[in-house]
Design an enzyme around this catalytic site. Structure first.
Site, PDB file in Angstrom:
ATOM      1  N   TYR A 179      -8.221   0.582  -3.946  1.00  0.00           N
ATOM      2  CA  TYR A 179      -6.976   1.037  -4.545  1.00  0.00           C
ATOM      3  C   TYR A 179      -6.192  -0.178  -4.995  1.00  0.00           C
ATOM      4  CZ  TYR A 179      -4.728  -0.572  -0.298  1.00  0.00           C
ATOM      5  OH  TYR A 179      -4.289  -1.369   0.723  1.00  0.00           O
TER       6      TYR A 179
ATOM      7  N   GLU B 157      -2.535 -28.668  28.395  1.00  0.00           N
ATOM      8  CA  GLU B 157      -3.731 -29.519  28.295  1.00  0.00           C
ATOM      9  C   GLU B 157      -3.518 -30.666  27.317  1.00  0.00           C
ATOM     10  OE1 GLU B 157      -7.815 -27.744  28.374  1.00  0.00           O
ATOM     11  OE2 GLU B 157      -6.682 -25.885  28.166  1.00  0.00           O
TER      12      GLU B 157
ATOM     13  N   LYS C  87       0.064  -7.817  13.153  1.00  0.00           N
ATOM     14  CA  LYS C  87      -0.900  -6.888  12.535  1.00  0.00           C
ATOM     15  C   LYS C  87      -2.245  -7.091  13.214  1.00  0.00           C
ATOM     16  CE  LYS C  87      -2.878  -5.215   8.225  1.00  0.00           C
ATOM     17  NZ  LYS C  87      -2.886  -5.161   6.773  1.00  0.00           N
TER      18      LYS C  87
ATOM     19  N   THR D 272       0.815  -1.208   0.000  1.00  0.00           N
ATOM     20  CA  THR D 272       0.000   0.000   0.000  1.00  0.00           C
ATOM     21  C   THR D 272       0.848   1.257   0.000  1.00  0.00           C
ATOM     22  OG1 THR D 272      -1.741  -1.158   1.137  1.00  0.00           O
ATOM     23  CG2 THR D 272      -1.799   1.206   1.304  1.00  0.00           C
TER      24      THR D 272
ATOM     25  N   THR E  62       1.570  -4.443   4.276  1.00  0.00           N
ATOM     26  CA  THR E  62       1.442  -4.803   5.692  1.00  0.00           C
ATOM     27  C   THR E  62       0.820  -6.188   5.906  1.00  0.00           C
ATOM     28  OG1 THR E  62      -0.687  -3.687   5.838  1.00  0.00           O
ATOM     29  CG2 THR E  62       1.258  -2.401   6.431  1.00  0.00           C
ATOM     30  N   ASP E  63       0.108  -6.711   4.896  1.00  0.00           N
ATOM     31  CA  ASP E  63      -0.626  -7.969   5.098  1.00  0.00           C
ATOM     32  C   ASP E  63       0.271  -9.121   5.541  1.00  0.00           C
ATOM     33  OD1 ASP E  63      -2.919  -6.681   4.340  1.00  0.00           O
ATOM     34  OD2 ASP E  63      -3.200  -7.764   2.452  1.00  0.00           O
TER      35      ASP E  63
HETATM   36  N1  GLU Z   1      -2.860  -5.929   0.612  1.00  0.00           N
HETATM   37  C1  GLU Z   1      -1.995  -4.832   0.788  1.00  0.00           C
HETATM   38  C2  GLU Z   1      -0.569  -5.301   1.050  1.00  0.00           C
HETATM   39  O1  GLU Z   1      -0.277  -6.020   1.960  1.00  0.00           O
HETATM   40  C3  GLU Z   1      -2.590  -3.988   1.796  1.00  0.00           C
HETATM   41  C4  GLU Z   1      -1.938  -3.852   3.060  1.00  0.00           C
HETATM   42  C5  GLU Z   1      -0.946  -2.738   3.140  1.00  0.00           C
HETATM   43  O2  GLU Z   1       0.066  -2.664   2.474  1.00  0.00           O
HETATM   44  O3  GLU Z   1      -1.258  -1.926   3.956  1.00  0.00           O
HETATM   45  O4  GLU Z   1       0.269  -4.971   0.280  1.00  0.00           O
END
Ligand code: GLU
Length: 366
Positions: free
Chosen positions: A63, A323, A202, A50, A129-130
């Site tokens: 986007y 457990e 995350k 992103t 971020t994914d």
């Molecule tokens: N799907 C995107 C990625 O991981 C969105 C998450 C991001 O970058 O914030 O590239």
């Protein structure tokens, strides 16, 4: 049959790929901007996400990741050039849902080459971020340098109102250029916080404050390029790490299987049948699952597949023999690693034969 939209998207992708080739070949991107000998040298490796995303308007949710080049990202924050001499390299340009072991291995190799050079003081990796957790943790296991290696991303695309990417990138470069950041392993800098690759998770699909380090806390903070460090990571990484991916071209298959009420255990058997060398269970609570699931895990273990119990719960350790009788069933407890990081550790660990108790020890150490 392709629709007009698909054909249009294909043409746009081709034009972007062409532009990328031209830009990569041009001196402005691949070379350092005019060198200032007083400043540290930082290389930015761009992978997409992103932070390089673009939308048609500043307020729309939809986007496309990975549309903007590293050159454009750096030019959006000209003050970055006051922090360091910057070189940019485009490793990939994908949304991180399309991150792959092939790209991760390529990144590790390139970081090793760059970090060995006297002319490089720190490395920044722009990333979606994914799957930031996976790439950061993987690099923390296999990259053997004390120089700062800093991942950065954003939650809002570059075209959004209040885009978070530019300041995140500025802070990431400030940390990568900072001699005090050395020896902390692979870091993530986002939203003013510095996380260890080992601890970051995350926690929000859309919020800017998406990364947390719940159990161990932050490594430090970076606000407008002013950095503070609170602690060193507790686990092994970098030069202490026993893992190496030199000459490695692929990682063994490790599947993650989610446990829930009345889970069907045949997914575990299917994973074994499809050639998994390891299985990570995203267990309920303290890495638990129903009896059918446990029986299937024991069957998998008897066949030589390494089964690690992790948890679908957001925080907390998974303890051995709590457990579940891990000793009797031949299972491993993930300790403080969530399923996605437990999978990375197991994939790297299975590059050579290891006994179950040796693998268990790795989960305590890394
Ligand atoms: N799907 C995107 C990625 O991981 C969105 C998450 C991001 O970058 O914030 O590239």
């Amino acid at each position: 049959m392709k629709t007009n939209t698909q054909i249009h998207k294909g043409i746009v992708r081709l034009i972007l790929a062409g532009l990328m080739t031209l830009i990569l070949a041009s001196p402005s991107l691949a070379q350092t901007t005019s060198q200032n000998k007083q400043l540290p040298n930082v290389v930015i490796l761009a992978t997409g996400g992103t932070i390089a995303g673009a939308a048609a308007s500043g307020t729309q949710a939809g986007y496309t990741s990975g549309q903007v080049t590293i050159d454009a990202m750096v030019n959006a924050v000209p003050d970055i050039k006051k922090l360091a001499n910057i070189k940019g390299e485009q490793i990939s340009n994908v949304g991180s849902q399309d991150m792959s072991f092939a790209i991760m291995l390529q990144l590790a190799k390139r970081i090793a080459e760059l970090a060995a050079g006297k002319d490089v003081d720190g490395i920044v990796i722009t990333h979606g971020t994914d799957t930031m957790e996976e790439t950061a943790y993987f690099l923390n296991l296999v990259v053997k340098t004390d120089k700062p290696v800093v991942l950065v991303g954003s939650m809002r695309p570059s075209t959004a109102v209040s885009a978070d990417g530019p300041l995140n990138l500025y802070n990431a470069v400030a940390v990568a250029a900072d001699p005090k950041a050395k020896g902390h392993g692979v870091l993530l800098v986002m939203n003013d916080w510095i996380h260890s690759a080992q601890t970051l998770v995350k926690v929000s699909t859309t919020a800017v404050q998406t990364f947390m380090s719940p159990l161990r806390g932050l490594i430090g903070t970076s606000a407008y390029g002013v950095n503070e460090y609170y602690r060193y990571p507790h686990n092994k990484f970098g030069s202490q790490s026993e893992f190496s991916v030199d000459g490695v071209t692929t990682l063994p298959r490790v599947d993650i299987i989610y446990a829930d009420v009345d889970m069907p255990a045949d997914l575990i058997d299917a994973s074994v049948e499809h050639g998994a060398k390891g299985i990570v269970i995203a267990g309920v609570g303290n890495g638990n699952m129903n009896k059918a699931g446990l029986d299937a895990c024991a069957r998998a273990s008897k066949k030589g597949v390494v089964v690690v119990r992790s948890t679908r719960v957001a925080t907390g350790n998974v303890g051995r023999n709590v457990e579940v009788d891990d000793d009797k069933l031949g299972l491993v407890a993930s300790y403080d690693l969530n399923p996605q990081k437990a999978r990375i550790l197991l994939s790297v660990a299975l590059l050579k034969p290891r006994k179950l108790d040796e693998i268990q020890k790795l989960y305590y150490e890394y």
